[in-house]
Enzyme design. Structure first.
Site, PDB file in Angstrom:
ATOM      1  N   ASP A 143       0.394  -1.360  -0.385  1.00  0.00           N
ATOM      2  CA  ASP A 143       0.158  -0.012   0.106  1.00  0.00           C
ATOM      3  C   ASP A 143       1.120   1.298  -0.356  1.00  0.00           C
ATOM      4  O   ASP A 143       1.675   1.423   1.377  1.00  0.00           O
ATOM      5  CB  ASP A 143      -0.790   0.912   1.445  1.00  0.00           C
ATOM      6  CG  ASP A 143      -2.388   1.085   1.308  1.00  0.00           C
ATOM      7  OD1 ASP A 143      -3.258   0.348   0.546  1.00  0.00           O
ATOM      8  OD2 ASP A 143      -1.812   2.302   1.772  1.00  0.00           O
ATOM      9  N   ASN A 168      -2.602  12.778  -4.114  1.00  0.00           N
ATOM     10  CA  ASN A 168      -3.289  13.317  -4.540  1.00  0.00           C
ATOM     11  C   ASN A 168      -3.521  14.459  -4.412  1.00  0.00           C
ATOM     12  O   ASN A 168      -4.328  16.127  -5.448  1.00  0.00           O
ATOM     13  CB  ASN A 168      -4.553  12.124  -4.866  1.00  0.00           C
ATOM     14  CG  ASN A 168      -4.050  10.867  -5.759  1.00  0.00           C
ATOM     15  OD1 ASN A 168      -4.269  11.687  -6.422  1.00  0.00           O
ATOM     16  ND2 ASN A 168      -5.264   9.593  -4.768  1.00  0.00           N
ATOM     17  N   HIS A 220      -4.060  14.041  -9.483  1.00  0.00           N
ATOM     18  CA  HIS A 220      -4.637  13.089 -10.064  1.00  0.00           C
ATOM     19  C   HIS A 220      -4.000  12.054 -10.932  1.00  0.00           C
ATOM     20  O   HIS A 220      -3.457  11.323 -10.883  1.00  0.00           O
ATOM     21  CB  HIS A 220      -6.493  12.435  -9.886  1.00  0.00           C
ATOM     22  CG  HIS A 220      -7.392  12.619  -8.646  1.00  0.00           C
ATOM     23  ND1 HIS A 220      -7.460  11.344  -8.221  1.00  0.00           N
ATOM     24  CD2 HIS A 220      -8.163  13.651  -8.755  1.00  0.00           C
ATOM     25  CE1 HIS A 220      -8.394  11.992  -7.276  1.00  0.00           C
ATOM     26  NE2 HIS A 220      -8.777  13.258  -7.013  1.00  0.00           N
ATOM     27  N   ASP A 251      -1.205   8.578 -10.635  1.00  0.00           N
ATOM     28  CA  ASP A 251      -1.265   8.272 -10.957  1.00  0.00           C
ATOM     29  C   ASP A 251       0.050   7.370 -11.889  1.00  0.00           C
ATOM     30  O   ASP A 251       0.595   6.820 -11.926  1.00  0.00           O
ATOM     31  CB  ASP A 251      -2.327   8.175 -12.529  1.00  0.00           C
ATOM     32  CG  ASP A 251      -3.967   8.455 -12.337  1.00  0.00           C
ATOM     33  OD1 ASP A 251      -4.484   7.647 -11.119  1.00  0.00           O
ATOM     34  OD2 ASP A 251      -4.367   8.913 -13.255  1.00  0.00           O
ATOM     35  N   GLU A 275      -4.649   2.240  -4.418  1.00  0.00           N
ATOM     36  CA  GLU A 275      -3.226   2.330  -4.820  1.00  0.00           C
ATOM     37  C   GLU A 275      -2.788   1.149  -3.457  1.00  0.00           C
ATOM     38  O   GLU A 275      -1.404   0.875  -3.049  1.00  0.00           O
ATOM     39  CB  GLU A 275      -3.138   3.615  -3.474  1.00  0.00           C
ATOM     40  CG  GLU A 275      -3.354   3.222  -2.014  1.00  0.00           C
ATOM     41  CD  GLU A 275      -4.170   3.917  -1.506  1.00  0.00           C
ATOM     42  OE1 GLU A 275      -4.263   4.536   0.031  1.00  0.00           O
ATOM     43  OE2 GLU A 275      -5.299   3.844  -2.525  1.00  0.00           O
TER      44      GLU A 275
END
Length: 388
Positions: free
Chosen positions: A266, A274, A279, A283, A309
């Protein structure tokens, strides 16, 4: 009325097959849009073979004309295009340089020969150029298909290249024949037993090669669709459904003595990333992390994105100690590679939870739950750690 020569009939049959194959490959490229570059190249290979047959058949009626030289050159070009097409289908890349070089050299060599009816050197040049290109292409294709099969854990498709090797051998035999056969017999219109055998073999090889390559193209299309259905579009890891299927398969082997371990991953402070950078940066961070982790995996391992994630790695035939080594290497790689975004570096890290499957586990969900719980303990210990 005199019956047509059996060799002429076979030449006509080969030409008909080449013409039909040209139309089929053109339809695949332009109408169906299936592997358009490779399909167009295959159409070109068959069209060149057809035109070569027509021009070389007119050698006796038009000696000393450019048509004779062009027919011989197109014979080499047909083999070159076939080799390029096979490599495009198997490696997904067009390799033109060697083909263009060999065809150019063959064309110059053929142009320098006198058109005096002696076909020996013409046949040698065509055979050497064509056989060399096709053998090189077949070896590259065989290796590519074999490597792909090992990577995906599927049966190899390499035997589909055998017709190409067969065609190369036919061309090589034709070249060797020039040293042992009278000059007059080198003309395919002469119905010798060797000419008949070679023509029948060439017809069979043409049918097999076009059929197997069309099958390979369609099979690749099917596998591409399968891949899209089982892959996460952002990171190209297994999606949740595909990973759960691989995990269930691994758990089924647990009762037969084959264990496995899981590494839950994680990314730390992903929401903060973010919120701060957007965002798109998030990514990019996920893709970067996946890119850094892939070298840690074996071909038998399975890497999946469970959501957001959160990722998980399935390690077959691995115990808890082995999983800890893999996870620690992963942790160090993520920590050592910050995200470069808009001229600034954003530090990345991830928390790792590991678990080993036990015979008492009723299902793979129990192992996954332990790995997930270990990952949350890693979060509670300050993140960027491996926890069992």
């Amino acid at each position: 009325m005199t019956a047509p020569s059996p060799t002429l009939t076979l030449v006509a049959a080969i030409g008909l097959c080449a013409g039909i194959a040209t139309l089929v490959w053109l339809a695949l490229a332009t109408l169906a849009r299936i592997a358009p570059r490779a399909s167009l190249t295959m159409a070109g290979a068959n069209a060149a073979a057809l035109l070569s047959l027509v021009l070389r058949a007119s050698r006796g009626s038009m000696p000393g004309t450019p048509a004779s030289w062009l027919g011989d050159t197109l014979a080499v070009a047909s083999a070159a295009l076939l080799g390029v097409a096979v490599m495009a289908i198997t490696t997904r890349r067009l390799h033109w340089k060697a083909a263009v070089m060999v065809v150019s050299l063959a064309a110059l060599a053929l142009l320098a020969l006198p058109d005096d009816g002696d076909l020996r050197w013409r046949v040698r040049i065509i055979s050497a150029g064509g056989a060399g290109l096709l053998l090189a292409a077949s070896l590259t294709a065989w290796r590519s298909l074999s490597d792909e099969a090992k990577k995906d854990g599927r049966s190899t498709l390499a035997p589909l290249v055998l017709p190409l090797i067969f065609i190369a051998l036919l061309m090589a035999i034709r070249g060797i024949e020039t040293f042992t056969t009278p000059v007059a017999s080198l003309d395919v219109h002469v119905p010798t037993s060797l000419n008949l055998t070679l023509l029948w073999s060439a017809l069979t090889a043409m049918l097999l090669q076009n059929t197997t390559l069309a099958f390979l193209v369609l099979l690749r299309l099917i596998r591409r669709i399968e891949r899209l259905l089982e892959r996460d579009p952002l990171t190209d890891t297994f999606n949740r459904r595909a990973f759960d299927r691989a995990l269930a398969d691994a758990h089924a082997w647990l009762g037969r003595g084959r264990g496995y371990a899981l590494v839950m991953i994680d990314m730390d402070r992903f929401k903060q990333l973010n919120d701060s950078l957007g965002h798109a940066a998030g990514d990019a961070a996920l893709r970067l992390m996946v890119e850094q982790l892939r070298p840690c995996l074996r071909e038998v391992d399975r890497f999946g994105r469970l959501g957001g994630e959160e990722f998980c790695v399935l390690l077959p035939d691995t115990d808890l100690a082995g999983a800890a080594l893999v996870a620690e290497r992963m942790r160090a790689l993520v920590e050592a590679t910050p995200l470069r975004w808009q001229d600034q570096d954003w530090p990345l890290s991830a928390s790792f939870g590991i678990a080993e499957a036990e015979r008492a586990d009723a299902s793979a969900d129990a192992v996954l739950a332990r790995a997930d719980a270990a990952m949350y303990r890693a979060k509670g210990q300050g993140r960027n750690v491996v926890q069992a």
